[in-house]
Design an enzyme around this catalytic site. Sequence first.
Site, mmCIF file in Angstrom:
data_model
loop_
_atom_site.group_PDB
_atom_site.id
_atom_site.type_symbol
_atom_site.label_atom_id
_atom_site.label_comp_id
_atom_site.label_asym_id
_atom_site.label_seq_id
_atom_site.Cartn_x
_atom_site.Cartn_y
_atom_site.Cartn_z
ATOM 1 N N MET A 19 0.838 -1.199 0.000
ATOM 2 C CA MET A 19 0.000 0.000 0.000
ATOM 3 C C MET A 19 0.876 1.254 0.000
ATOM 4 O O MET A 19 2.051 1.192 0.323
ATOM 5 C CB MET A 19 -0.896 0.018 1.234
ATOM 6 C CG MET A 19 -0.113 -0.035 2.548
ATOM 7 S SD MET A 19 -1.241 0.175 3.926
ATOM 8 C CE MET A 19 -0.278 1.261 4.955
ATOM 9 N N CYS A 20 0.292 2.357 -0.326
ATOM 10 C CA CYS A 20 1.006 3.627 -0.232
ATOM 11 C C CYS A 20 1.007 4.091 1.200
ATOM 12 O O CYS A 20 0.404 3.480 2.061
ATOM 13 C CB CYS A 20 0.317 4.681 -1.076
ATOM 14 S SG CYS A 20 0.382 4.263 -2.797
#
Lengths: 281, 281
Positions: A1-2
């Site tokens: 994920m970011c």
Amino acid sequence: MCELLGMSANVPTDICFSFTGLMQRGGNTGPHRDGWGITFYEGKGFRTFKDPNPSCQSKIAELVQNYPIKSRAVISHIRQANRGGVNLENTHPFTRELWGRYWTFAHNGQLTDYQELSLGRFRPVGQTDSELAFCWLMTQLEQRYPEPPQDMMGMFRFLAECCDTLKEKGVFNMLLSDGEYVMTYCTNHLYWITRRAPFGKASLIDEDVTINFQEETTPNDVVSVVATQPLTDNEAWHRMKPSEYGLFHFGELIDGNADQLVDAPFAAMKVASQAPSGSLD
Amino acid sequence: MCELLGMSANVPTDICFSFTGLMQRGGNTGPHRDGWGITFYEGKGFRTFKDPNPSCQSKIAELVQNYPIKSRAVISHIRQANRGGVNLENTHPFTRELWGRYWTFAHNGQLTDYQELSLGRFRPVGQTDSELAFCWLMTQLEQRYPEPPQDMMGMFRFLAECCDTLKEKGVFNMLLSDGEYVMTYCTNHLYWITRRAPFGKASLIDEDVTINFQEETTPNDVVSVVATQPLTDNEAWHRMKPSEYGLFHFGELIDGNADQLVDAPFAAMKVASQAPSGSLD
């Protein structure tokens, strides 16, 4: 994920320490090689530094780490692309003007069926679900409040309801600021901490850096930091719950709905599993 | 007066050479100590670097000079404040989104009675006459073209007519870009040059720097540079006339009204004299 990083402070404060930790996750201790950006508000104005290159290799990120820009509201993001190619127009944060204020947004997560969201005059330039969701939020805001509202807290609560709608489309952890307020919304990954006197030491998880905030601050400073994952390993970060909304103003958490929510890690996991693991923007 | 710098190119090109000359005028060879900014388009996205501090002392300006960002459309400005305080929200260039494109604007000059301009949904964040004029232009554009026009040249000609209206309020030299086109409008001070093969050498007026473009380019490169004052002393810059509009596309001047205008230096001087000398933004 970011990963997301936000700051709210009662005095202009630099974010070099936290930013240094975050940048390591941009291709070094983390897989987020698809660009990064950071927006600093100074008064009503702002400066955004962004780069589609990995933050751990970015000359611009190096400047931001070594050149303390003092701000009371900051929003930052490092990206692992899912929707939209790796280029500048898809690099967070995104900014639009409404009511003579600049609004800045960054998103962590992934949405499905987001194309159904009806847009008004705010239109995305890039191809991300994130920017489209931001434009939709701005459209909702302008339609509900053609003129700047007096009741800012009520306005942010309305925005939180709009985020509840977006959450139904997938994972939606976000940060939003107009330079004075920093609003947070959590689907599954968002942590926050408020630092105030007596200040202690903190050490980064991602790099061998320790800071003594007592040497960097005055007794009246109040600084809150929000991130998708804790940045320090010796402080107590609060984990936000699914559907939790928070509103920070000059360093203090002044509103939120945490008390109304049940802690639901399984629900959070379920939402997260809707998107391919490891590819949440 | 402030200074403008714009670039249009058919291939991504860095502007380090011209920017180096311009930055010297920010407190060194020129009096423009009240901030500077530069916007680089890369695809549909953009990056803006700005600083309310003098460019000749700015660490960020130093980075931009030494870190070649390649772009096909650039707009830059160094400021000597007249309307609006010295702060980030009053620092050019200004950007707004319309039709899913980012529009960037910088202005040199000073307007009177600009408060009479009626605004729609685009509103200034700062206090400059420049940002207000930009918001007015964007409002005119959206009212005339609710959807993106097919005839871009016609759209820019319409914008030039709007600039004729603004010119009646004072001095209005400006640069405007959507990342693909660079539009210019001149009241009194604007010069341009197009460089193409065979490329030669050029030497800056403001610093002892000479560049051999032949070593920096390929034979097919076409690069136009626009500035309020020529930046080199060994090239032939074209001076734009009062009320002259120009449209650059990928390096080439593709439209304008120069042929319809009489060269009117006296008129230009007359317009210039409407504002206190040495205080044109």
